[in-house]
Design an enzyme around this catalytic site. Structure first.
Site, mmCIF file in Angstrom:
data_model
loop_
_atom_site.group_PDB
_atom_site.id
_atom_site.type_symbol
_atom_site.label_atom_id
_atom_site.label_comp_id
_atom_site.label_asym_id
_atom_site.label_seq_id
_atom_site.Cartn_x
_atom_site.Cartn_y
_atom_site.Cartn_z
ATOM 1 N N ASN A 143 56.954 52.679 27.644
ATOM 2 C CA ASN A 143 56.024 52.036 28.556
ATOM 3 C C ASN A 143 56.723 51.727 29.871
ATOM 4 O OD1 ASN A 143 53.802 51.850 26.660
ATOM 5 N ND2 ASN A 143 54.984 50.253 25.614
ATOM 6 N N GLN A 185 53.356 55.882 31.381
ATOM 7 C CA GLN A 185 54.356 56.063 30.322
ATOM 8 C C GLN A 185 55.338 57.155 30.731
ATOM 9 O OE1 GLN A 185 51.005 55.667 29.088
ATOM 10 N NE2 GLN A 185 51.494 53.585 28.449
ATOM 11 N N CYS A 191 51.381 58.144 22.298
ATOM 12 C CA CYS A 191 50.682 58.168 23.584
ATOM 13 C C CYS A 191 49.859 59.448 23.608
ATOM 14 C CB CYS A 191 51.662 58.124 24.748
ATOM 15 S SG CYS A 191 50.843 58.123 26.361
#
Length: 284
Positions: A75, A57, A84
């Site tokens: 992403n 990421q 995340c």
């Protein structure tokens, strides 16, 4: 949502740094000074492990009026992710080192997350309460999220992003490269889903592997670890405080009354600058 202002890089390039949490690796770009904002096209180019830098990421650090900073996540395929966990831990550690503080707050699409130094090089983040209703995961229609109507009866959990956890006899035996995308894109998940396979090692101890939507197989995932711990507790396989062994190492998850607390190590690997030539080519 990310504020995509322009694709054009500055003549001096774009500075970044690379971090990882248990092998879950991130490119982090600090935009608090108003440096060039990248587009999804540039994100994909940076994420190319052969022609760019490579990451699971990408995290953008921005200013925020009510938290110490705001985080936006991409992403590897250029799509946005609302949360995340491991990247949040990494940025939290970076900002604590930068400021000399032992606790900070970070805003994500999940809300304001409280982060702290847990000692021994560990960083803890309260990822908030799990979302257990079908519409909050989200799923395509009303159903019990404890056992979804799919082969293997996985558990659905929302942690700001969707998760689908399969409890199997042997997580090592699952071909994630095939199993993961089959379920990531299943019609049951309108926003796609992260996919976990896990088995019980011992009391309050799980082995888990993960396929992350928009990225693929990763060595670790913080939000997936939280979702798996919540699913295991809901199914009576474990208590609410567990250790999870991932491909990249072990993480501690504690589902408390005020949220799911995630504790683990981080590493700052290197700093770098993306050249203006690379960024110009990537933006086309």
């Amino acid at each position: 949502m990310a504020r995509i202002m322009r694709d054009a890089p500055s003549s001096s390039g774009l500075r970044f740094f690379k971090m990882h949490g248990l092998g879950n690796d991130f490119v982090v770009i600090d935009q608090r000074s108003g440096s060039g904002v990248v587009s999804p096209h540039v994100v994909r180019a940076i994420g190319d492990r052969h022609r760019g830098v490579g990451f699971d990421q990408l995290a953008l650090i921005e200013t925020d009026t009510q938290a110490d900073a705001r985080l936006t996540f991409y992403n590897a395929d250029g799509s946005l992710s609302a949360t995340c966990g491991n990247a949040t831990r990494c940025v939290a550690r970076h900002l604590m080192v930068e400021t000399g503080r032992t606790a900070i707050s970070l805003r994500t699409e999940r809300g304001v997350l409280q982060c702290e130094d847990a000692g021994d090089g560990q960083t803890r983040v309260n990822m908030g309460q799990p979302m257990l209703g079908w519409a909050d995961v989200p799923l395509a229609r009303a159903m019990d999220t404890l056992e979804l109507p799919l082969p293997g009866a996985p558990t659905g959990t929302g942690m700001g992003n969707p998760h689908c956890t399969f409890f199997v006899e042997d997580a090592e035996a699952v071909d994630l490269a095939t199993f993961g995308p089959e379920h990531e894109h299943h019609p049951l998940f309108p926003e796609r889903t992260n996919v976990q396979v896990a088995h019980l090692i011992g009391p309050d101890h799980l082995r888990m592997r993960v396929w992350e939507r928009g990225t693929g197989v990763t060595l670790a995932s913080g939000s997936s670890s939280c979702a798996t711990a919540v699913a295991a507790a809901r199914r009576g396989l474990t208590g609410r405080h567990v250790r999870i062994d991932l491909d990249g190492g072990t993480i501690d998850i504690d589902w408390r009354d005020d949220g799911v607390h995630m504790t683990g190590p981080t590493a700052h690997v290197f700093d770098g600058t993306l050249t203006s030539a690379f960024l110009t080519g990537a933006a086309k």
